[in-house]
Design a protein around this motif. Structure first.
Motif: not given
Lengths: 586, 171
Positions: B18, B25-26, B67-68, B71-72, B75, B77-80
């Motif tokens: 998004d 920055a995230r 892999e991490q 997954a990270q 995780r 929130v704004p990632v589709h």
């Protein structure tokens, strides 16, 4: 969109009410005055005034952890927000659902180094699950509802909403919680059935199984804890728990081996080391649990159930990975176990229990009893006896007393044990106890504390008095930062650099100064008496128990060691010098 | 993780996010906070109506770290959606560079000749300088830069890698 126009601060209060918030913990300041003004003019949401913003966040954590609901915090901009940071990270590490509202300078002043301005979203980005800066009042209601959704969904965590003062004054539309759907965030709750089937097959094939359960069970809710209990009893397998998971499985059940990890029981750690199938439900292979990674449970195949895919294969390879909410997964496991009529290999299981029995008979929590000096373990044993049959919530600070509390107090239900596990925040216990007490006014809420930790947020005694939260502080006073001293003794040649607490306050007078009741025990014979008095006093009580200053917390797996190198007591020395890679571990 | 392959791998991730304030920055904070490498990172909005941006990240790490990272990222929130294009195979990677080269005489002619071989375009010229625009896989650009550095390269600007999956299916 509903057409109702409200001011930003009214939108905040309406959203809190619609989200079921009954208590918000906070501290006013310039940038949140409009919200406080709206708060003043309504009766749905009660405000609890703390004495430091860190206390507000820990109190909300205590509330959240003991109820399963989202905790709510309201603080001002700048120092209000930065004081909240430790609590936010604490909630992040322990997966506690919180929504923290912070005031911000008006939008046109952002970036101008205005009075009490801080880049709150920048500062809190790595210590929250998510955060928002609301720059348009039209987005405010949606953002508030989204924040609650994000905080409680999936792996829970803290969410910050930074609200500039002009947005609090501006008028905008209100939308209700059901009109908001998050664009992207859909955590996986239900597991893939094929993975659960694989897990059940592996469980049933075990000769030396163990359940290793964590905070994920507690976060999933009391139903998950009941399902876990059902599954463990159905299989007859041994069960151990992390610090965060205590209460997820009843401690009084004979299948329970006690807590595992650095200060876990001998039987739990050895069973982890020697098991052939490990069933991890909602724990994250934290370094306090695994010890030396390369020698962690070397012979086992591992099932890892976690709601957070990033926990899987992070530290320890999972042979069967199941992503999903603990309750859903446990429900499926039970159903499939029954449907396939699984039976454990009873002869192998009997042998395994016999082996565990030999470890149990080491009686690893045994300590040197004394008539001359109060042993901290003795004080907790007496407390345990007096708490029988009561409705009890226990919080702790951080250090030796925390580990002793985890070892000596039994938790048969989830949500009764509130402790700072991941971050290890000294000063957590008192505000958390206040939060839990306000959520459960008739319960007995006790903060097991050390004299060092308790001073970090002692100002919250005033909060307890003001809000009639009759919390009990049970201070195991050994005049040292006990855990620091223990490590200095074991690893740094007994050079007790700065771990002695000179000039401690008189805790009885301190309690009285705050309007609480202060009690003290200095002799073994006084312990029962002060506990009785403490429990009979319907006010906040501070109990100063003068315990043996030199007692250390055992069992202990020194940093960088494997589970089978566990030390049982002071008579066991670390055999060789701790290797350098172990020394650097905290 | 024990017994995992320890070889360092290089992976290209495509991340749809998004386009909200702070999202970059995230992502960057995740990499610095957890000690992951960023070799290159590009970002731009790809759907203005839906406010969706696409981030392409090239990173290196052991299999476990890669892999991490996936997954990270997933995780946040704004990632589709996150795709590891390297692991999926069959992707095209391109990068654009602007390369300023100064020189006269034989060196200038040689620079021009090599640019022709690499298919680089001249986008600015003076009597003693060129700015070349070159597009290609990162290795091609490396090769071009390597040659130009012997022919008067004075300034360089690269976009970092963008990448897309081959075939008829979308993201």
């Amino acid at each position: 969109m509903s057409g109702e126009q409200l001011t930003g601060s009214e939108i905040v209060l309406r959203a809190l009410r619609d989200q079921g918030v009954d208590i918000v913990f906070g501290y006013p300041g310039g940038a949140v005055l409009p919200i406080y003004d709206s708060l003043f003019q309504q009766n749905d949401v009660r405000h609890v005034l703390v004495r430091h913003e860190q206390g507000a966040v820990h109190a909300a954590e205590g509330y959240a952890r003991s109820t399963g609901k989202v905790g709510c915090v309201l603080v001002t901009s700048g120092p209000g927000a930065t004081n909240a940071v430790t609590g936010l990270l604490d909630a992040m590490m322990d997966s506690i659902p919180l929504v923290c509202l912070t005031g911000q300078v008006p939008t046109h002043l952002i970036g101008n180094d205005a009075f009490q301005e801080a880049d709150t979203t920048g500062i809190t980005r790595p210590c929250t699950k998510h955060n928002y800066l609301v720059k348009d009042v039209n987005d405010l209601a949606r953002t508030l509802h989204e924040a609650f959704y994000v905080a409680r969904s999936g792996r829970p965590g803290p969410v910050v909403i930074d609200i500039p003062k002009d947005i609090q004054f501006a008028s905008g539309p209100y939308v209700g919680p059901h009109e908001v759907r998050h664009r992207t965030y859909r955590p996986q709750m239900k597991p893939e059935l094929a993975r659960v089937e694989e897990a059940v097959e592996l469980m049933a094939s075990a000769n030396k199984p163990i359940f290793y359960t964590g905070g994920g069970v507690v976060n999933s809710g009391p139903f998950a804890a009941r399902l876990l209990t059902q599954l463990v009893r159905m299989t007859g397998y041994p069960c151990t728990s992390t610090l965060m998971g205590l209460g997820g499985f009843p401690a009084s059940d004979p299948l329970f081996l006690g807590m595992l990890g650095m200060h876990g029981t001998y039987e739990a750690n050895l069973a982890m080391y020697h098991c052939d199938v490990m069933i991890n439900i909602g724990a994250r292979f934290d370094d306090r649990v695994t010890g030396k990674l390369s020698e962690f449970s070397p012979g086992s195949r591992k099932i890892h159930v976690d709601i957070d895919p990033s926990s899987i294969n992070k530290n320890v390879h999972a042979d069967v990975a199941v992503v999903g909410d603990a309750a859903h997964v446990l429900e499926d496991m039970i159903r499939i176990w029954k449907a396939r009529q699984k039976r454990p290999d009873q002869a192998a299981l009997d042998d395994w229990w016999a082996e565990i029995g030999t470890w149990r008979r080491r009686d690893c929590l045994r300590y040197q009893r004394s008539e001359q000096v109060i042993k901290p373990q003795f004080a907790l044993e007496r407390l345990r006896e007096h708490l029988r049959g009561r409705d009890v919530y226990i919080t702790t600070e951080v250090g030796q007393h925390q580990m002793w509390a985890a070892q000596f107090l039994p938790f048969d239900e989830p949500n009764r044990w509130l402790t700072s596990g991941g971050l290890g925040t000294m000063g957590y216990g008192l505000p958390a106890a206040i939060g839990a007490q306000l959520a459960h006014p008739d319960a007995t809420v006790i903060d097991i504390a050390g004299e060092a930790s308790i001073l970090m947020n002692i100002q919250e005694l005033a909060t307890a008095v003001q809000h009639r939260a009759p919390v009990k502080l049970f201070i195991l006073n050994n005049q040292y930062m006990g855990m620091v001293r223990q490590w200095q003794e074991l690893l740094h040649g007994g050079r007790y650099a700065e771990s002695y607490m000179d000039a401690l306050p008189d805790f009885v007078k301190l309690a009285e100064a705050f309007g609480c009741v202060g009690l003290r025990a200095t002799a073994v014979g006084e312990v029962d008496d002060v506990i009785r008095q403490m429990l009979d006093t319907p006010k906040p009580v501070v109990v100063d128990v003068a315990v043996d200053p030199h007692e250390n917390c055992f069992p202990m797996i020194p940093g960088g060691r494997a589970h089978n190198e566990i030390l049982l007591g002071p008579e066991e020395k670390i055999e060789e010098a701790t290797p350098e890679e172990g020394m650097v571990l905290v | 993780m024990t017994n995992a392959p320890q070889e360092i791998e290089r992976h290209t991730f495509a991340v749809l996010v998004d386009n909200e304030p702070g999202v970059l920055a995230r992502v960057i904070g995740l990499f610095s906070g957890r000690g992951y490498n960023i070799e290159s990172l590009t970002v731009a909005e790809v759907d203005a109506a839906e406010r969706v941006s696409r981030i392409t990240i090239v990173t290196t790490g052991t299999r476990m770290v890669i892999e991490q990272i996936q997954a990270q990222l997933d995780r946040l929130v704004p990632v589709h959606r996150v795709r590891d294009l390297t692991a999926e195979g069959r992707s095209i990677e391109r990068e654009l560079a602007l390369v300023k080269v100064t020189g006269t005489g034989e060196r200038r002619i040689e620079a021009m000749r090599i640019a022709g071989i690499f298919g680089a375009r001249v986008v600015d010229a003076t009597l003693s300088s060129f700015v070349f625009e070159i597009t290609g896989a990162s290795e091609e650009i490396e090769d071009f830069i390597g040659l130009m550095s012997q022919l008067g390269l004075i300034e360089l600007c690269r976009t970092g890698t963008v990448a897309i999956h081959r075939g008829a299916t979308g993201f």
